[in-house]
Design a protein around this motif. Structure first.
Motif, PDB file in Angstrom:
ATOM      1  N   LYS A  24      -3.618 -13.430  47.013  1.00 27.26           N
ATOM      2  CA  LYS A  24      -3.701 -12.377  46.541  1.00 27.26           C
ATOM      3  C   LYS A  24      -2.923 -12.704  44.966  1.00 27.26           C
ATOM      4  CE  LYS A  24      -0.715  -8.079  47.536  1.00 27.26           C
ATOM      5  NZ  LYS A  24       0.143  -7.718  48.725  1.00 27.26           N
ATOM      6  N   GLU A  25      -2.291 -13.485  44.823  1.00 23.13           N
ATOM      7  CA  GLU A  25      -1.647 -13.356  43.356  1.00 23.13           C
ATOM      8  C   GLU A  25      -2.795 -14.076  42.392  1.00 23.13           C
ATOM      9  OE1 GLU A  25       2.090 -14.702  40.318  1.00 23.13           O
ATOM     10  OE2 GLU A  25       2.262 -14.530  42.826  1.00 23.13           O
ATOM     11  N   PHE A  26      -2.750 -14.839  43.089  1.00 22.62           N
ATOM     12  CA  PHE A  26      -4.411 -15.776  42.151  1.00 22.62           C
ATOM     13  C   PHE A  26      -5.913 -15.088  42.232  1.00 22.62           C
ATOM     14  CE2 PHE A  26       0.275 -17.365  41.010  1.00 22.62           C
ATOM     15  CZ  PHE A  26       0.079 -17.090  40.426  1.00 22.62           C
ATOM     16  N   PRO A  27      -6.352 -14.678  42.715  1.00 24.35           N
ATOM     17  CA  PRO A  27      -7.470 -14.442  43.226  1.00 24.35           C
ATOM     18  C   PRO A  27      -9.021 -15.653  42.302  1.00 24.35           C
ATOM     19  CG  PRO A  27      -6.837 -12.560  41.791  1.00 24.35           C
ATOM     20  CD  PRO A  27      -6.033 -13.655  41.615  1.00 24.35           C
ATOM     21  N   THR A  28      -8.803 -16.007  41.778  1.00 28.27           N
ATOM     22  CA  THR A  28      -9.734 -16.571  41.012  1.00 28.27           C
ATOM     23  C   THR A  28      -8.893 -17.974  39.848  1.00 28.27           C
ATOM     24  OG1 THR A  28      -9.878 -15.666  38.434  1.00 28.27           O
ATOM     25  CG2 THR A  28     -11.534 -14.624  40.463  1.00 28.27           C
ATOM     26  N   ALA A  29      -9.947 -18.882  40.056  1.00 23.15           N
ATOM     27  CA  ALA A  29      -9.633 -19.675  39.091  1.00 23.15           C
ATOM     28  C   ALA A  29     -10.743 -20.575  37.974  1.00 23.15           C
ATOM     29  CB  ALA A  29      -9.759 -21.558  40.150  1.00 23.15           C
ATOM     30  N   THR A  30     -10.586 -20.856  36.844  1.00 25.22           N
ATOM     31  CA  THR A  30     -11.948 -21.068  35.842  1.00 25.22           C
ATOM     32  C   THR A  30     -12.288 -22.641  35.680  1.00 25.22           C
ATOM     33  OG1 THR A  30     -10.727 -18.315  35.199  1.00 25.22           O
ATOM     34  CG2 THR A  30     -13.047 -19.951  33.994  1.00 25.22           C
ATOM     35  N   PHE A  31     -12.708 -22.729  35.209  1.00 21.40           N
ATOM     36  CA  PHE A  31     -13.549 -24.051  34.659  1.00 21.40           C
ATOM     37  C   PHE A  31     -14.031 -23.139  33.357  1.00 21.40           C
ATOM     38  CE2 PHE A  31     -15.660 -27.636  32.980  1.00 21.40           C
ATOM     39  CZ  PHE A  31     -15.078 -28.108  33.078  1.00 21.40           C
ATOM     40  N   SER A  32     -13.665 -24.043  32.348  1.00 23.34           N
ATOM     41  CA  SER A  32     -13.888 -23.394  30.822  1.00 23.34           C
ATOM     42  C   SER A  32     -14.258 -24.855  29.615  1.00 23.34           C
ATOM     43  CB  SER A  32     -13.215 -22.695  30.013  1.00 23.34           C
ATOM     44  OG  SER A  32     -13.031 -21.273  30.311  1.00 23.34           O
ATOM     45  N   VAL A  49     -15.605 -31.715  28.996  1.00 21.16           N
ATOM     46  CA  VAL A  49     -14.236 -31.269  29.833  1.00 21.16           C
ATOM     47  C   VAL A  49     -13.613 -30.224  29.124  1.00 21.16           C
ATOM     48  CG1 VAL A  49     -12.541 -32.137  27.696  1.00 21.16           C
ATOM     49  CG2 VAL A  49     -13.798 -34.239  28.133  1.00 21.16           C
ATOM     50  N   GLY A  50     -13.301 -29.820  30.016  1.00 18.49           N
ATOM     51  CA  GLY A  50     -12.810 -28.228  29.829  1.00 18.49           C
ATOM     52  C   GLY A  50     -11.185 -28.458  30.612  1.00 18.49           C
ATOM     53  N   ASN A  51     -11.208 -26.861  30.049  1.00 15.57           N
ATOM     54  CA  ASN A  51      -9.610 -26.869  30.682  1.00 15.57           C
ATOM     55  C   ASN A  51     -10.086 -26.077  32.275  1.00 15.57           C
ATOM     56  OD1 ASN A  51      -8.340 -27.335  28.810  1.00 15.57           O
ATOM     57  ND2 ASN A  51      -8.526 -24.877  27.301  1.00 15.57           N
ATOM     58  N   LEU A  52      -9.303 -26.514  33.439  1.00 15.17           N
ATOM     59  CA  LEU A  52      -9.409 -26.031  34.380  1.00 15.17           C
ATOM     60  C   LEU A  52      -7.935 -25.019  34.579  1.00 15.17           C
ATOM     61  CD1 LEU A  52     -10.338 -25.732  37.252  1.00 15.17           C
ATOM     62  CD2 LEU A  52      -8.968 -27.708  38.004  1.00 15.17           C
ATOM     63  N   THR A  53      -8.243 -23.845  34.969  1.00 15.73           N
ATOM     64  CA  THR A  53      -7.042 -22.458  35.005  1.00 15.73           C
ATOM     65  C   THR A  53      -6.755 -22.361  36.532  1.00 15.73           C
ATOM     66  OG1 THR A  53      -7.472 -21.824  33.072  1.00 15.73           O
ATOM     67  CG2 THR A  53      -5.518 -20.772  34.492  1.00 15.73           C
ATOM     68  N   VAL A  54      -5.719 -22.971  37.648  1.00 13.36           N
ATOM     69  CA  VAL A  54      -5.432 -22.770  38.644  1.00 13.36           C
ATOM     70  C   VAL A  54      -4.092 -22.685  39.074  1.00 13.36           C
ATOM     71  CG1 VAL A  54      -5.495 -23.921  40.910  1.00 13.36           C
ATOM     72  CG2 VAL A  54      -7.375 -24.226  39.320  1.00 13.36           C
ATOM     73  N   LYS A  55      -3.572 -20.974  39.541  1.00 15.64           N
ATOM     74  CA  LYS A  55      -2.515 -20.514  40.299  1.00 15.64           C
ATOM     75  C   LYS A  55      -1.466 -20.379  38.569  1.00 15.64           C
ATOM     76  CE  LYS A  55      -0.227 -21.200  43.168  1.00 15.64           C
ATOM     77  NZ  LYS A  55       0.756 -22.077  44.327  1.00 15.64           N
ATOM     78  N   GLY A  56      -3.077 -20.356  37.522  1.00 13.67           N
ATOM     79  CA  GLY A  56      -1.925 -19.182  36.476  1.00 13.67           C
ATOM     80  C   GLY A  56      -1.630 -21.060  35.681  1.00 13.67           C
ATOM     81  N   LYS A  57      -1.958 -21.796  36.216  1.00 16.57           N
ATOM     82  CA  LYS A  57      -1.884 -23.152  35.287  1.00 16.57           C
ATOM     83  C   LYS A  57      -2.956 -23.895  34.230  1.00 16.57           C
ATOM     84  CE  LYS A  57       2.555 -23.934  37.597  1.00 16.57           C
ATOM     85  NZ  LYS A  57       3.439 -24.284  36.648  1.00 16.57           N
ATOM     86  N   THR A  58      -3.114 -24.130  33.727  1.00 10.32           N
ATOM     87  CA  THR A  58      -4.417 -24.993  32.763  1.00 10.32           C
ATOM     88  C   THR A  58      -3.555 -26.508  32.169  1.00 10.32           C
ATOM     89  OG1 THR A  58      -4.832 -22.501  32.435  1.00 10.32           O
ATOM     90  CG2 THR A  58      -5.629 -24.710  30.959  1.00 10.32           C
ATOM     91  N   LYS A  59      -5.028 -26.821  33.291  1.00 11.92           N
ATOM     92  CA  LYS A  59      -4.676 -28.536  32.070  1.00 11.92           C
ATOM     93  C   LYS A  59      -6.298 -29.030  31.932  1.00 11.92           C
ATOM     94  CE  LYS A  59      -3.938 -32.766  34.128  1.00 11.92           C
ATOM     95  NZ  LYS A  59      -2.880 -33.312  32.758  1.00 11.92           N
ATOM     96  N   GLU A  60      -6.599 -29.475  31.187  1.00 12.11           N
ATOM     97  CA  GLU A  60      -7.270 -30.090  30.643  1.00 12.11           C
ATOM     98  C   GLU A  60      -7.918 -31.493  32.055  1.00 12.11           C
ATOM     99  OE1 GLU A  60      -9.140 -31.438  26.259  1.00 12.11           O
ATOM    100  OE2 GLU A  60      -8.838 -33.287  26.669  1.00 12.11           O
ATOM    101  N   ILE A  61      -9.464 -31.552  32.313  1.00  8.95           N
ATOM    102  CA  ILE A  61      -9.913 -32.257  32.928  1.00  8.95           C
ATOM    103  C   ILE A  61     -11.249 -32.603  32.364  1.00  8.95           C
ATOM    104  CG2 ILE A  61      -8.632 -31.392  34.914  1.00  8.95           C
ATOM    105  CD1 ILE A  61     -11.802 -30.532  36.002  1.00  8.95           C
ATOM    106  N   SER A  62     -11.864 -33.804  32.778  1.00 14.01           N
ATOM    107  CA  SER A  62     -13.262 -34.587  32.384  1.00 14.01           C
ATOM    108  C   SER A  62     -13.133 -35.028  33.757  1.00 14.01           C
ATOM    109  CB  SER A  62     -12.444 -35.857  31.934  1.00 14.01           C
ATOM    110  OG  SER A  62     -13.560 -36.476  30.883  1.00 14.01           O
ATOM    111  N   PHE A  63     -14.804 -35.307  34.008  1.00 10.43           N
ATOM    112  CA  PHE A  63     -15.791 -35.935  34.543  1.00 10.43           C
ATOM    113  C   PHE A  63     -17.245 -35.555  34.743  1.00 10.43           C
ATOM    114  CE2 PHE A  63     -15.476 -31.101  35.443  1.00 10.43           C
ATOM    115  CZ  PHE A  63     -17.040 -30.271  36.081  1.00 10.43           C
TER     116      PHE A  63
END
Length: 219
Positions: free
Chosen positions: A130-138, A148-162
């Protein structure tokens, strides 16, 4: 139609999965594409739009077992220039979290409600859709092997690589990643984590979630 195949890493991710535990106390010609690392930004529009079959598969584990499922990528896209990925963003619909190893009427709906936070007593245990309806990978960069990109979940962003494989044709970009792991606690998904709560004994849920990206973007 000319088809370009590249081993690059790409895109999306996220979503995590978990388990329902008590609340803790505390054939066409191909050509080689340069693998030089390229900076990537997310424009307002994309040449290739995310296709509806795009998903991220997840698996969450705990001492008593594991669960797996999917979450859908519903917005965003990719831009390609001269066989090189130049921009990318994927938006995950967290309301689409699905549990695939349980049957309807036999725990499936209960666990999905717990993960989404639609159970009013468990709103923020996991994803609080309800508060965080989406997550984003940029997408930020790729070197021909790892994206390499930024993953944002529940308003928190962290750089990940895969690592992943990208196939580019005139009308479609398809993406399949190798399995990779993220730490859900990095995104404030703390329920049942023994790194956050004491005295869980064997009632904890593992912090690391395994993800696999299976996505397409089309013109």
């Amino acid at each position: 139609m000319k088809k370009i195949i590249l081993s690059a890493t790409t895109v999306v991710a996220l979503v995590l999965g978990s388990c329902n535990n008590p609340q803790p106390s505390n054939n066409q010609s191909t050509e080689t594409v340069s693998t030089e690392t390229t900076s990537i930004s997310a424009p307002e529009t994309f040449e290739y739009q995310v296709a509806p079959e795009s998903v991220v598969e997840w698996e969450g584990t705990k001492p008593a077992g594991k669960h797996h499922g999917t979450v859908n990528a519903t917005e965003g896209g990719l831009n390609v220039e001269n066989g090189t990925l130049t921009a990318g963003e994927f938006v995950l619909d967290m309301n689409s979290i699905s549990v695939l190893d349980l049957e309807a009427g036999k725990g499936k709906e209960t666990l999905e409600a717990h993960l989404k936070g639609t159970d009013p007593e468990k709103v923020d245990h996991f994803f609080n859709v309800k508060e965080f309806p989406t997550a984003t990978f940029s997408v930020k960069t790729f070197d021909g092997k790892n994206l390499v990109g930024n993953l944002t979940v529940k308003g928190k962003t962290k750089e990940i690589s895969f690592p992943a494989h990208i196939s580019i044709s005139e009308h479609e970009v398809s993406i399949t990643s190798e399995p990779f792991k993220i730490n859900r606690v990095d995104f404030g998904v703390n329920y049942g984590s023994k790194s956050v709560f004491d005295d869980l004994k064997d009632k904890f849920i593992d912090d690391e979630i395994t993800l696999v990206v299976k996505a397409k973007a089309t013109k």
